[in-house]
Design an enzyme around this catalytic site. Sequence first.
Site, PDB file in Angstrom:
ATOM      1  CG  LEU A 193      27.627 -12.632 -15.608  1.00  0.00           C
ATOM      2  CD1 LEU A 193      26.319 -12.071 -16.133  1.00  0.00           C
ATOM      3  CD2 LEU A 193      28.166 -11.764 -14.469  1.00  0.00           C
ATOM      4  CB  THR A 194      28.811 -19.700 -14.268  1.00  0.00           C
ATOM      5  OG1 THR A 194      29.982 -19.918 -15.093  1.00  0.00           O
ATOM      6  CG2 THR A 194      27.559 -19.738 -15.130  1.00  0.00           C
ATOM      7  CB  SER A 236      23.658 -14.186 -23.636  1.00  0.00           C
ATOM      8  OG  SER A 236      24.971 -14.624 -23.348  1.00  0.00           O
ATOM      9  CE1 TYR A 253      20.566 -20.483 -31.824  1.00  0.00           C
ATOM     10  CE2 TYR A 253      18.640 -21.272 -30.647  1.00  0.00           C
ATOM     11  CZ  TYR A 253      19.530 -20.249 -30.962  1.00  0.00           C
ATOM     12  OH  TYR A 253      19.356 -19.020 -30.391  1.00  0.00           O
ATOM     13  CE  LYS A 312      30.509 -22.352 -18.017  1.00  0.00           C
ATOM     14  NZ  LYS A 312      29.509 -23.389 -18.383  1.00  0.00           N
TER      15      LYS A 312
END
Length: 350
Positions: A245-246, A238, A53, A248
């Site tokens: 699943l928001t 996830s 990351y 958006k």
Amino acid sequence: MKYVPLGRTGLNVSRVCLGTMTWGTQNTQADADAQIEYALAHGVNFMDTAEMYSVPPTAESYGKTETIIGDWLSRHPERRKEFILATKIVGPGLSYIRDGSNISGKTVIEAVDASLARLQTDYIDLYQLHWPNRTTPHFAKHFPGKITFTDVDRDEQSAQILDILQGLDACMKAGKIRHFGLSDDTTWGIAEFLRLSDKHNLPRVASIQNEFSLLHAKDWPYLIEHCVHEDIAYLPWSALAAGALTGKYLGGARPEGSRWTYVQRNGIFRDTPLVEKAVTAYVSIAKKYGMTPAQLALAWCDQVDGVSSTIIGATTVDQLKEDMAAFDMTLSDEALQEISAVFKEYPLPF
């Protein structure tokens, strides 16, 4: 906040695990500081990161998230004991990390030392293998025809797992890591780690983190049943399906600065017509029961039998507040029935 055992480690972790992969690309040091402070103040005692990351993974972003966490720890060393810190070693395939080599006992030892330096800590509570050396049915490779199990040399893979376990054992005996876990692995992978650790008196796998959500629940029931009966913590990542699943991204929307506006290493494979239909239905159910779509998805994940701690990530503190609130919500039987009806219609939409 509720707490659950982390496998057989003797550690208890919050049902919410703070994910950090946006720190360094979408988030600054100040953003990360604010998220850490909010999470700790509200009972979260579990934080997950990785040497790879921030995301999307690049040579330039490699190690940035661990460095950000290390910066915070350097300013608050007395608070290290407040949380369980988890990180991960990358699997093969990234040329800029150890020339894209397989995980081995040797690379585990090297990677642990490098992570400790970036994190500015003396120990890692949970050290995870980010993905196996062999190809596994994750990242949209779970449909028949995507990978070929019969081409895999089982004995070679077993020998590699034994070598990895010996490297992990050396790190544990040196006090550098306390426990180890898997990520993006399978039921066979778990079983082989258990078999070899029992046979050779080596460290026992404590946990596994795999993708798991209303849009991607292939680990139910078989892998999760295995985890329950072997006391292995199951840690969904996830749970919002990379933000799908928001709601958006419905209608092809791409809000400025959102994850799907960045180039994705594996492509935006969660963006399908069936996902659009499933998410639209879940958004409607969330509205009916006075929840945000994200809260519905996270509350559902949290109530799945066998789920230990759900990893959540946010790019703002407001998103973090919204997501964490989901773990204090209870879905009614009626809501669960409506969710189940949609799930049965779209069980694997990507």
